[in-house]
Design a protein around this motif. Structure first.
Motif, short mmCIF file in Angstrom:
data_model
loop_
_atom_site.label_atom_id
_atom_site.label_comp_id
_atom_site.label_asym_id
_atom_site.label_seq_id
_atom_site.Cartn_x
_atom_site.Cartn_y
_atom_site.Cartn_z
N SER A 51 -80.90 37.20 37.90
CA SER A 51 -81.81 36.67 38.90
C SER A 51 -82.96 35.88 38.30
CB SER A 51 -82.37 37.82 39.75
OG SER A 51 -83.11 38.73 38.93
N GLN A 52 -82.88 35.60 37.01
CA GLN A 52 -83.93 34.84 36.35
C GLN A 52 -84.12 33.49 37.03
OE1 GLN A 52 -83.21 34.20 32.17
NE2 GLN A 52 -85.09 35.23 31.64
N PRO A 53 -85.37 33.07 37.33
CA PRO A 53 -85.59 31.79 37.99
C PRO A 53 -84.98 30.64 37.19
CG PRO A 53 -87.60 33.09 37.93
CD PRO A 53 -86.61 33.79 37.07
N LEU A 54 -84.47 29.64 37.91
CA LEU A 54 -83.86 28.49 37.24
C LEU A 54 -84.85 27.79 36.32
CD1 LEU A 54 -81.49 26.56 36.85
CD2 LEU A 54 -82.25 25.30 38.88
N ALA A 55 -86.12 27.70 36.73
CA ALA A 55 -87.12 27.02 35.90
C ALA A 55 -87.24 27.69 34.54
CB ALA A 55 -88.47 27.02 36.62
N THR A 56 -87.18 29.02 34.52
CA THR A 56 -87.25 29.74 33.25
C THR A 56 -86.03 29.47 32.40
OG1 THR A 56 -88.53 31.50 34.32
CG2 THR A 56 -87.48 32.03 32.22
N ARG A 57 -84.86 29.44 33.06
CA ARG A 57 -83.62 29.18 32.34
C ARG A 57 -83.63 27.76 31.74
NH1 ARG A 57 -79.50 32.36 32.81
NH2 ARG A 57 -80.21 33.14 34.83
N LEU A 58 -84.09 26.80 32.53
CA LEU A 58 -84.15 25.42 32.03
C LEU A 58 -85.13 25.32 30.86
CD1 LEU A 58 -84.17 23.38 35.37
CD2 LEU A 58 -82.25 23.79 33.82
N GLN A 59 -86.26 26.01 30.98
CA GLN A 59 -87.26 25.97 29.92
C GLN A 59 -86.68 26.48 28.62
OE1 GLN A 59 -90.18 24.67 30.49
NE2 GLN A 59 -91.28 25.10 28.60
N ALA A 60 -85.81 27.48 28.69
CA ALA A 60 -85.25 28.07 27.49
C ALA A 60 -84.04 27.31 26.96
CB ALA A 60 -84.84 29.52 27.79
N THR A 61 -83.42 26.50 27.80
CA THR A 61 -82.14 25.90 27.45
C THR A 61 -82.20 24.40 27.19
OG1 THR A 61 -81.05 27.57 28.82
CG2 THR A 61 -79.73 25.67 28.16
N LEU A 62 -82.87 23.67 28.06
CA LEU A 62 -82.86 22.20 27.96
C LEU A 62 -83.99 21.69 27.07
CD1 LEU A 62 -82.08 20.99 31.60
CD2 LEU A 62 -80.52 21.39 29.70
N ARG A 63 -83.71 20.58 26.39
CA ARG A 63 -84.73 19.95 25.56
C ARG A 63 -85.95 19.58 26.39
NH1 ARG A 63 -81.29 15.20 22.88
NH2 ARG A 63 -83.26 14.16 23.35
N GLN A 64 -87.14 19.78 25.79
CA GLN A 64 -88.37 19.48 26.50
C GLN A 64 -88.51 17.99 26.82
OE1 GLN A 64 -90.70 21.84 27.63
NE2 GLN A 64 -88.93 23.10 27.13
N ASP A 65 -88.08 17.14 25.90
CA ASP A 65 -88.22 15.70 26.16
C ASP A 65 -87.29 15.26 27.28
OD1 ASP A 65 -86.00 16.15 24.45
OD2 ASP A 65 -86.00 14.04 23.86
N VAL A 66 -86.11 15.89 27.40
CA VAL A 66 -85.20 15.55 28.49
C VAL A 66 -85.81 15.98 29.83
CG1 VAL A 66 -82.95 16.06 29.52
CG2 VAL A 66 -83.14 15.62 27.07
N GLN A 67 -86.43 17.17 29.86
CA GLN A 67 -87.07 17.62 31.10
C GLN A 67 -88.21 16.69 31.52
OE1 GLN A 67 -87.73 21.94 31.56
NE2 GLN A 67 -86.76 22.19 29.56
N GLY A 68 -88.81 16.03 30.58
CA GLY A 68 -89.92 15.13 30.90
C GLY A 68 -89.49 13.71 31.22
N MET A 69 -88.19 13.43 31.10
CA MET A 69 -87.69 12.07 31.34
C MET A 69 -87.47 11.83 32.83
SD MET A 69 -84.83 11.66 28.35
CE MET A 69 -84.25 10.07 28.97
N HIS A 70 -87.39 10.55 33.18
CA HIS A 70 -86.95 10.15 34.50
C HIS A 70 -85.53 9.62 34.38
CE1 HIS A 70 -90.90 10.56 36.36
NE2 HIS A 70 -91.42 9.93 35.31
N ALA A 71 -84.67 10.02 35.29
CA ALA A 71 -83.29 9.53 35.28
C ALA A 71 -83.28 8.05 35.65
CB ALA A 71 -82.44 10.32 36.28
N TYR A 72 -82.24 7.35 35.21
CA TYR A 72 -82.08 5.94 35.56
C TYR A 72 -81.98 5.83 37.08
CZ TYR A 72 -80.41 1.12 35.27
OH TYR A 72 -80.27 -0.23 35.39
N ALA A 73 -82.87 5.04 37.67
CA ALA A 73 -82.97 4.99 39.12
C ALA A 73 -82.08 3.89 39.69
CB ALA A 73 -84.41 4.74 39.54
N VAL A 74 -81.30 4.24 40.71
CA VAL A 74 -80.49 3.28 41.46
C VAL A 74 -80.97 3.29 42.90
CG1 VAL A 74 -78.18 2.65 42.22
CG2 VAL A 74 -78.51 3.63 39.94
N GLN A 75 -81.43 2.14 43.40
CA GLN A 75 -81.98 2.07 44.74
C GLN A 75 -80.88 2.21 45.80
OE1 GLN A 75 -85.50 -0.95 45.03
NE2 GLN A 75 -83.89 -1.99 43.89
#
Length: 375
Positions: free
Chosen positions: A7-31
């Motif tokens: 039941s661990q919150p997803l935000a905690t899981r992402l913090q432990a698993t995904l690179r910090q710079d990736v979490q701070g990026m913006h995805a390529y935007a398609v209008q």
């Protein structure tokens, strides 16, 4: 697994698993483009004539999609080599669009301390590929006229010794070709530092100059193109030419079967009907000149020279004009956020004659509305 772990919150899981710079990026935007006249992505607006559509459909229906891509991809490489008159001693590498080739170049050149260098503003994937591969990106600002700053480029090359230097030719989003003598000096400087120069010729069908014929003269120069602007944006196929020994090394990091057999067959079909795509490109080049003349005569609009199928313009209030165009059913690209030098700049794709007429009318009305509010 304990209930507390599950039941661990997803935000905690992402913090432990995904690179910090990736979490701070913006995805390529398609209008979202449904319901608009779509002039935001430098696509070829023309479809194939009905008889060619039918022929292509029958041909794709016969493709053995139950098998992995094999010899047909080799046939495509041979057809592309003939189409571009590939210089002797050179070979080709295929990618799922130019974006994949850019990513693979960063992967292949990821030695300790490696950097990627490019003029800015430029194509966003150069910097993104560097970041995703953990490389430093060095952006060298263009001049106020969007030309290469020769002294700054040469100084940055000497200081940073980049593994890869990108030259978009023509540039995106500014649409211009850079000075030839300055480029020659950059090629020589990068060669002296044992780096690679990659000419990105995505807009070659609309350009008056190319480096493809010279690619074999240097052992450190690559030329990258895409079939997207040729008229096949939907199939995602890019290719890169260079000295055979260099291409062979970079090709080692390419995923197997990265180009689907359907994409390869569609590209082969297009090359067999290259005259139809050349006809379409000729119309778009003529329309670009017509648009330039109309934009140059339009009050409140500053138009920049173009060698691509897009035109960069500057207006008094880019956000308001962009919104005004959308209200009138025309979707273009607001590029102001890409770089400070692009403040109030909009990028207009060259469309069909009818689309261009609609865009000009909408642009004139939107600009006039802004000018009236500011007066």
């Amino acid at each position: 697994m304990s209930s507390s772990t599950a039941s661990q919150p997803l935000a905690t899981r992402l913090q432990a698993t995904l690179r910090q710079d990736v979490q701070g990026m913006h995805a390529y935007a398609v209008q979202p483009s449904a319901g608009y006249t779509k002039l935001d992505a430098m696509e070829n607006p023309f479809t194939l004539p009905p008889e060619l559509q039918h022929e292509l459909g029958e041909r794709l229906g016969r493709v053995a999609i139950n098998r992995y891509p094999g010899g047909r991809v080799d046939d495509l490489k041979a057809a592309l080599a003939q189409h571009i008159d590939l210089p002797a001693g050179c070979s080709l590498m295929l990618g799922n669009g130019s974006d994949e080739l850019i990513a693979l170049l960063a992967l292949a050149c990821d030695v300790p301390g490696a950097k990627i260098l490019a003029p800015v503003p430029g194509f966003v994937m150069y910097a993104m590929s560097a970041q995703l591969q953990g490389l430093e990106f060095v952006g060298v600002p263009l001049t106020a006229e969007f030309e290469l700053d020769e002294a700054a480029m040469l100084s940055a090359i000497e200081t940073h010794r980049p593994a890869i230097t990108y030259i978009a030719y023509p540039n995106n989003p500014t649409a211009n070709l850079f000075d030839e003598s300055t480029i020659e000096k950059i090629v020589a400087a990068v060669g002296a530092q044992n780096g690679l120069v990659v000419f990105d010729e995505a807009y070659q069908p609309f350009s008056s100059r190319s480096w493809m014929g010279r690619v074999g003269r240097h052992d450190h120069v690559l030329v990258m193109r895409t079939l997207s602007k040729f008229g096949l944006a939907g199939i995602r196929l890019g290719y890169m030419a260079g000295p055979a020994a260099l291409i062979a090394e970079i090709d080692k990091v390419r995923p197997p079967y990265n180009v689907s057999v359907l994409n390869a067959e569609a590209a082969l079909f297009a090359l067999e009907h290259a005259d139809e795509y050349a006809r379409q490109a000729a119309i778009l080049r003529a329309e670009r000149e017509r648009l330039q003349a109309a934009l140059n005569a339009m009050p409140g609009v500053q138009s920049h020279p173009s060698e691509a199928n897009m035109i960069l313009v500057r207006v008094a209030d880019g956000a308001a004009v962009f919104a005004g165009l959308k209200q009138r059913g025309v979707l273009i690209k607001n590029v102001a956020g890409l770089h400070p030098s692009l403040k109030n700049c909009l990028r207009l794709t060259v469309g069909t004659p009818e689309e261009n007429q609609q865009m000009l009318a909408a642009l004139a009305a939107a600009v006039m509305s802004v000018m009236e509010k500011q007066s």
